[in-house]
Motif scaffolding. Structure first.
Motif, PDB file in Angstrom:
ATOM      1  N   ALA A 275       0.829  -1.203   0.000  1.00 41.90           N
ATOM      2  CA  ALA A 275       0.000   0.000   0.000  1.00 41.90           C
ATOM      3  C   ALA A 275       0.867   1.259   0.000  1.00 41.90           C
ATOM      4  O   ALA A 275       0.560   2.233  -0.702  1.00 41.90           O
ATOM      5  CB  ALA A 275      -0.931  -0.004   1.204  1.00 41.90           C
ATOM      6  N   GLN A 276       1.965   1.254   0.762  1.00 49.42           N
ATOM      7  CA  GLN A 276       2.856   2.407   0.797  1.00 49.42           C
ATOM      8  C   GLN A 276       3.540   2.612  -0.554  1.00 49.42           C
ATOM      9  O   GLN A 276       3.663   3.742  -1.027  1.00 49.42           O
ATOM     10  CB  GLN A 276       3.915   2.236   1.885  1.00 49.42           C
ATOM     11  N   ILE A 277       3.976   1.518  -1.168  1.00 52.54           N
ATOM     12  CA  ILE A 277       4.650   1.610  -2.467  1.00 52.54           C
ATOM     13  C   ILE A 277       3.695   2.157  -3.523  1.00 52.54           C
ATOM     14  O   ILE A 277       4.044   3.046  -4.301  1.00 52.54           O
ATOM     15  CB  ILE A 277       5.209   0.234  -2.883  1.00 52.54           C
ATOM     16  N   ILE A 278       2.472   1.653  -3.526  1.00 52.26           N
ATOM     17  CA  ILE A 278       1.479   2.126  -4.492  1.00 52.26           C
ATOM     18  C   ILE A 278       1.176   3.602  -4.242  1.00 52.26           C
ATOM     19  O   ILE A 278       1.017   4.386  -5.184  1.00 52.26           O
ATOM     20  CB  ILE A 278       0.208   1.252  -4.423  1.00 52.26           C
ATOM     21  N   GLY A 279       1.149   4.015  -2.982  1.00 53.30           N
ATOM     22  CA  GLY A 279       0.946   5.423  -2.650  1.00 53.30           C
ATOM     23  C   GLY A 279       2.051   6.302  -3.190  1.00 53.30           C
ATOM     24  O   GLY A 279       1.799   7.409  -3.688  1.00 53.30           O
ATOM     25  N   MET A 280       3.295   5.835  -3.106  1.00 48.31           N
ATOM     26  CA  MET A 280       4.432   6.593  -3.651  1.00 48.31           C
ATOM     27  C   MET A 280       4.290   6.758  -5.164  1.00 48.31           C
ATOM     28  O   MET A 280       4.543   7.842  -5.711  1.00 48.31           O
ATOM     29  CB  MET A 280       5.745   5.869  -3.360  1.00 48.31           C
ATOM     30  N   ILE A 281       3.906   5.685  -5.825  1.00 51.99           N
ATOM     31  CA  ILE A 281       3.734   5.729  -7.282  1.00 51.99           C
ATOM     32  C   ILE A 281       2.626   6.710  -7.647  1.00 51.99           C
ATOM     33  O   ILE A 281       2.754   7.486  -8.598  1.00 51.99           O
ATOM     34  CB  ILE A 281       3.464   4.317  -7.832  1.00 51.99           C
ATOM     35  N   LYS A 282       1.543   6.713  -6.875  1.00 48.26           N
ATOM     36  CA  LYS A 282       0.426   7.636  -7.132  1.00 48.26           C
ATOM     37  C   LYS A 282       0.877   9.090  -6.957  1.00 48.26           C
ATOM     38  O   LYS A 282       0.459   9.958  -7.717  1.00 48.26           O
ATOM     39  CB  LYS A 282      -0.737   7.356  -6.184  1.00 48.26           C
ATOM     40  N   GLU A 283       1.727   9.358  -5.948  1.00 44.28           N
ATOM     41  CA  GLU A 283       2.248  10.712  -5.758  1.00 44.28           C
ATOM     42  C   GLU A 283       3.013  11.167  -6.993  1.00 44.28           C
ATOM     43  O   GLU A 283       2.839  12.298  -7.464  1.00 44.28           O
ATOM     44  CB  GLU A 283       3.187  10.770  -4.553  1.00 44.28           C
ATOM     45  N   GLN A 284       3.852  10.282  -7.511  1.00 45.98           N
ATOM     46  CA  GLN A 284       4.653  10.633  -8.683  1.00 45.98           C
ATOM     47  C   GLN A 284       3.763  10.827  -9.904  1.00 45.98           C
ATOM     48  O   GLN A 284       3.964  11.746 -10.689  1.00 45.98           O
ATOM     49  CB  GLN A 284       5.696   9.543  -8.939  1.00 45.98           C
TER      50      GLN A 284
END
Length: 52
Positions: A9-18
């Protein structure tokens, strides 16, 4: 193999930020990972959604 310090979930959140427009360098600096690691995560988790 070493376990990641970030959850899916954290990794996907980082990708969404980018994807929302934040520069890759800024996302990496904020979360404390290298750009190489970020792009590896993006290739693996890109296009995924956070499971409910």
């Amino acid at each position: 193999m070493r376990k990641s310090r970030f959850t899916e979930a954290q990794i996907i959140g980082m990708i969404k930020e980018q994807e929302a427009g934040m520069p890759t360098a800024e996302v990496c600096r904020k979360h404390g990972l290298s750009q190489g690691t970020f792009y590896k995560y993006k290739s693996k988790y890109g296009g995924m959604e956070v499971p409910l």
